[in-house]
Design a protein around this motif. Structure first.
Motif, PDB file in Angstrom:
ATOM      1  N   SER A 149       0.809  -1.222   0.000  1.00  0.00           N
ATOM      2  CA  SER A 149       0.000   0.000   0.000  1.00  0.00           C
ATOM      3  C   SER A 149       0.843   1.272   0.000  1.00  0.00           C
ATOM      4  N   ILE A 150       2.152   1.133   0.219  1.00  0.00           N
ATOM      5  CA  ILE A 150       2.999   2.329   0.194  1.00  0.00           C
ATOM      6  C   ILE A 150       3.398   2.698  -1.231  1.00  0.00           C
ATOM      7  N   LYS A 151       3.034   1.829  -2.172  1.00  0.00           N
ATOM      8  CA  LYS A 151       3.346   2.099  -3.565  1.00  0.00           C
ATOM      9  C   LYS A 151       2.059   2.303  -4.358  1.00  0.00           C
ATOM     10  N   ASP A 152       2.184   2.874  -5.536  1.00  0.00           N
ATOM     11  CA  ASP A 152       1.000   2.945  -6.390  1.00  0.00           C
ATOM     12  C   ASP A 152       1.188   2.189  -7.699  1.00  0.00           C
ATOM     13  N   LYS A 153       2.359   1.628  -7.875  1.00  0.00           N
ATOM     14  CA  LYS A 153       2.605   0.887  -9.116  1.00  0.00           C
ATOM     15  C   LYS A 153       3.708  -0.139  -8.870  1.00  0.00           C
ATOM     16  N   ASN A 154       3.509  -1.313  -9.460  1.00  0.00           N
ATOM     17  CA  ASN A 154       4.569  -2.307  -9.448  1.00  0.00           C
ATOM     18  C   ASN A 154       4.554  -3.037 -10.779  1.00  0.00           C
ATOM     19  N   GLU A 155       5.735  -3.182 -11.348  1.00  0.00           N
ATOM     20  CA  GLU A 155       5.827  -3.724 -12.698  1.00  0.00           C
ATOM     21  C   GLU A 155       6.707  -4.964 -12.700  1.00  0.00           C
ATOM     22  N   ASP A 156       6.285  -5.962 -13.470  1.00  0.00           N
ATOM     23  CA  ASP A 156       7.089  -7.176 -13.619  1.00  0.00           C
ATOM     24  C   ASP A 156       6.875  -7.701 -15.029  1.00  0.00           C
ATOM     25  N   GLY A 157       7.785  -7.329 -15.906  1.00  0.00           N
ATOM     26  CA  GLY A 157       7.658  -7.772 -17.298  1.00  0.00           C
ATOM     27  C   GLY A 157       6.416  -7.197 -17.950  1.00  0.00           C
ATOM     28  N   ARG A 158       5.576  -8.072 -18.459  1.00  0.00           N
ATOM     29  CA  ARG A 158       4.355  -7.614 -19.138  1.00  0.00           C
ATOM     30  C   ARG A 158       3.240  -7.246 -18.169  1.00  0.00           C
ATOM     31  N   PHE A 159       3.458  -7.495 -16.888  1.00  0.00           N
ATOM     32  CA  PHE A 159       2.410  -7.298 -15.882  1.00  0.00           C
ATOM     33  C   PHE A 159       2.700  -6.071 -15.006  1.00  0.00           C
ATOM     34  N   THR A 160       1.697  -5.225 -14.880  1.00  0.00           N
ATOM     35  CA  THR A 160       1.807  -4.048 -14.022  1.00  0.00           C
ATOM     36  C   THR A 160       0.559  -3.968 -13.161  1.00  0.00           C
ATOM     37  N   VAL A 161       0.760  -3.754 -11.880  1.00  0.00           N
ATOM     38  CA  VAL A 161      -0.381  -3.550 -10.983  1.00  0.00           C
ATOM     39  C   VAL A 161      -0.365  -2.095 -10.525  1.00  0.00           C
ATOM     40  N   PHE A 162      -1.535  -1.476 -10.580  1.00  0.00           N
ATOM     41  CA  PHE A 162      -1.722  -0.100 -10.140  1.00  0.00           C
ATOM     42  C   PHE A 162      -2.637  -0.092  -8.920  1.00  0.00           C
ATOM     43  N   LEU A 163      -2.283   0.740  -7.944  1.00  0.00           N
ATOM     44  CA  LEU A 163      -3.097   0.842  -6.742  1.00  0.00           C
ATOM     45  C   LEU A 163      -3.533   2.286  -6.534  1.00  0.00           C
ATOM     46  N   ASN A 164      -4.827   2.482  -6.381  1.00  0.00           N
ATOM     47  CA  ASN A 164      -5.387   3.789  -6.075  1.00  0.00           C
ATOM     48  C   ASN A 164      -6.071   3.673  -4.710  1.00  0.00           C
ATOM     49  N   LYS A 165      -5.327   4.063  -3.679  1.00  0.00           N
ATOM     50  CA  LYS A 165      -5.833   3.858  -2.315  1.00  0.00           C
ATOM     51  C   LYS A 165      -7.057   4.700  -2.022  1.00  0.00           C
ATOM     52  N   SER A 166      -7.079   5.904  -2.533  1.00  0.00           N
ATOM     53  CA  SER A 166      -8.223   6.781  -2.229  1.00  0.00           C
ATOM     54  C   SER A 166      -9.514   6.211  -2.811  1.00  0.00           C
ATOM     55  N   ALA A 167      -9.381   5.541  -3.943  1.00  0.00           N
ATOM     56  CA  ALA A 167     -10.559   4.933  -4.571  1.00  0.00           C
ATOM     57  C   ALA A 167     -10.753   3.489  -4.135  1.00  0.00           C
ATOM     58  N   LYS A 168      -9.814   2.971  -3.358  1.00  0.00           N
ATOM     59  CA  LYS A 168      -9.825   1.553  -2.954  1.00  0.00           C
ATOM     60  C   LYS A 168      -9.974   0.670  -4.198  1.00  0.00           C
ATOM     61  N   HIS A 169      -9.073   0.903  -5.117  1.00  0.00           N
ATOM     62  CA  HIS A 169      -9.162   0.234  -6.412  1.00  0.00           C
ATOM     63  C   HIS A 169      -7.764  -0.172  -6.861  1.00  0.00           C
ATOM     64  N   LEU A 170      -7.683  -1.384  -7.401  1.00  0.00           N
ATOM     65  CA  LEU A 170      -6.441  -1.748  -8.061  1.00  0.00           C
ATOM     66  C   LEU A 170      -6.735  -2.410  -9.387  1.00  0.00           C
ATOM     67  N   SER A 171      -5.744  -2.371 -10.240  1.00  0.00           N
ATOM     68  CA  SER A 171      -5.930  -2.959 -11.556  1.00  0.00           C
ATOM     69  C   SER A 171      -4.654  -3.671 -11.979  1.00  0.00           C
TER      70      SER A 171
END
Lengths: 111, 116
Positions: free
Chosen positions: A52-74
């Protein structure tokens, strides 16, 4: 009482394009988020995670985005490949507790 | 070499019977779990054991009793099976209970239980 929700049960994407899988959560105490991938007749396998201290993490073709204020990740998959066709589970946890899973999104990547 | 294994893979039985599902992990992890994936596809934690001790029990009927003879094994015994117990049961293991970085959960292939 589902604290992790994946509102799209399925997604179809053409090979080479971007796949975007979404996940919402309700518990503001969650501080760690993971994506798991599951093929038929197999157990889920870990794909990527984000603190939760990050908003993005990338690993090759895969990236996860975190929007804490919206309680949403993709989860973004670029470029999508036919072998990515699987069910993707979003999961979240608080320290010392087990993972809470969403009900999954079935991704189909067509040639 | 299979990291987390479960037996049997399929289990078909009559209501009222007692059955067990076995799980073994060869990863040296301290924590093992049982999850249930029901017909609505929700994957829900049932139990968690850390070093043979129960640490999580998520409002599971007491007909379900996990047994951990050692930290590499966590078996699930179910008494008086009911129709609603039909589901896929997954065993998993991790080094840390909350699945942190480097301590992700490794899942077995699942056991599909059908109660007739």
């Amino acid at each position: 009482d589902q604290q992790v929700k994946q509102n799209s049960p399925s997604l179809s994407v053409q090979e080479g394009r971007i796949s975007i899988l979404n996940c919402d959560y309700t518990n503001s105490m969650f501080d760690y988020f993971l994506w798991y991938k599951k093929y038929p007749a197999e157990g889920p396998t870990f794909l990527i995670s984000i603190s939760s201290i990050k908003d993005k993490n990338e690993d090759g073709r895969f990236t996860v985005f975190l929007n804490k204020s919206a309680k949403h990740l993709s989860l973004h998959i670029v470029p999508s490949q036919p072998g990515d066709s699987a069910v993707y589970f979003c999961a979240a946890s608080t320290p010392g507790y087990a993972l809470n899973f969403g009900k999954g999104t079935s991704l189909l990547v067509t040639p | 070499d299979t990291a987390v294994s479960q037996t049997p893979k399929y289990l078909v039985t009559q209501m009222g019977n007692d059955k067990s599902i076995k799980c073994e992990q060869n990863l040296g992890h301290d924590t093992m779990y049982w999850y249930k994936q029901d017909s609505k596809k929700f994957l829900k934690i049932m139990f968690s054991y850390n070093n043979k001790e129960l640490i999580i029990n998520e409002t599971v009927p007491n007909r379900f009793s996990p047994k951990s003879p050692d930290k590499a094994h966590l078996n699930l015994h179910i008494n008086s099976l009911e129709l609603g117990d039909s589901a896929v049961y997954f065993c998993a293991s991790s080094q840390d209970p909350s699945g942190r970085v480097g301590d992700t959960q490794y899942f077995g292939p699942g056991t599909r239980l059908t109660v007739l």
